[in-house]
Write an enzyme that holds these catalytic residues in place. Sequence first.
Site, PDB file in Angstrom:
ATOM      1  N   ASP A 147      19.516  22.993  18.841  1.00 26.91           N
ATOM      2  CA  ASP A 147      19.466  21.594  19.247  1.00 26.91           C
ATOM      3  C   ASP A 147      19.656  21.543  20.749  1.00 26.91           C
ATOM      4  OD1 ASP A 147      19.059  20.472  16.720  1.00 26.91           O
ATOM      5  OD2 ASP A 147      21.195  20.319  16.301  1.00 26.91           O
ATOM      6  N   ASP A 156      13.463  17.338  14.892  1.00 24.90           N
ATOM      7  CA  ASP A 156      14.139  16.215  14.238  1.00 24.90           C
ATOM      8  C   ASP A 156      13.379  14.914  14.490  1.00 24.90           C
ATOM      9  OD1 ASP A 156      16.120  18.038  13.494  1.00 24.90           O
ATOM     10  OD2 ASP A 156      17.394  17.540  15.206  1.00 24.90           O
TER      11      ASP A 156
END
Length: 169
Positions: free
Chosen positions: A124, A138
């Site tokens: 991330d 995402d």
Amino acid sequence: MNNPRPRHPLVRRLLLGTMVLVIAGGDLLIKSTVVQGLGEGKILDYGVINIRLAYNPGVAFSLGASLPPGVVATVTAALVAVLAVILFRAAPGLSRTSCAGAALLLGGALGNLVDRMDGAGVVDYLHTGWFPTFNLADIFVVSGAALLALGSLRKTGPTGEEDSLEVPR
């Protein structure tokens, strides 16, 4: 003769598969670039959003982070596989909007799945300060699900082109 562009099942499925692979490949390339360019703790500040490296061993919002990585990967792989079967079977009947949504959804899911296979967790890197750190995959998953739902509300005209929104009764 009303539909000049027939939706041949194989062509639609190949198009969907190609889009999924391009989206997943692009996502993995960006993640690799972030990992190579940012060390732990290094932050690129762009005001509203920062780029910072983080690893998520769980799934959405770190759910399941305490589970063994193999369990998370296996369950995720099973869910992605079921979703892929459903969407590839449905591909010939999907509108362009729904097909784009399916490609984004599967591409993002596949990108995160492949990324998690090393056991370190999903990379991330997008951080806002008020929302958990996330990545482009995402965004693809969420926007793909929204487009898939929106596309299912679209009315198809006699030429097979998308005409207008129609809410089912």
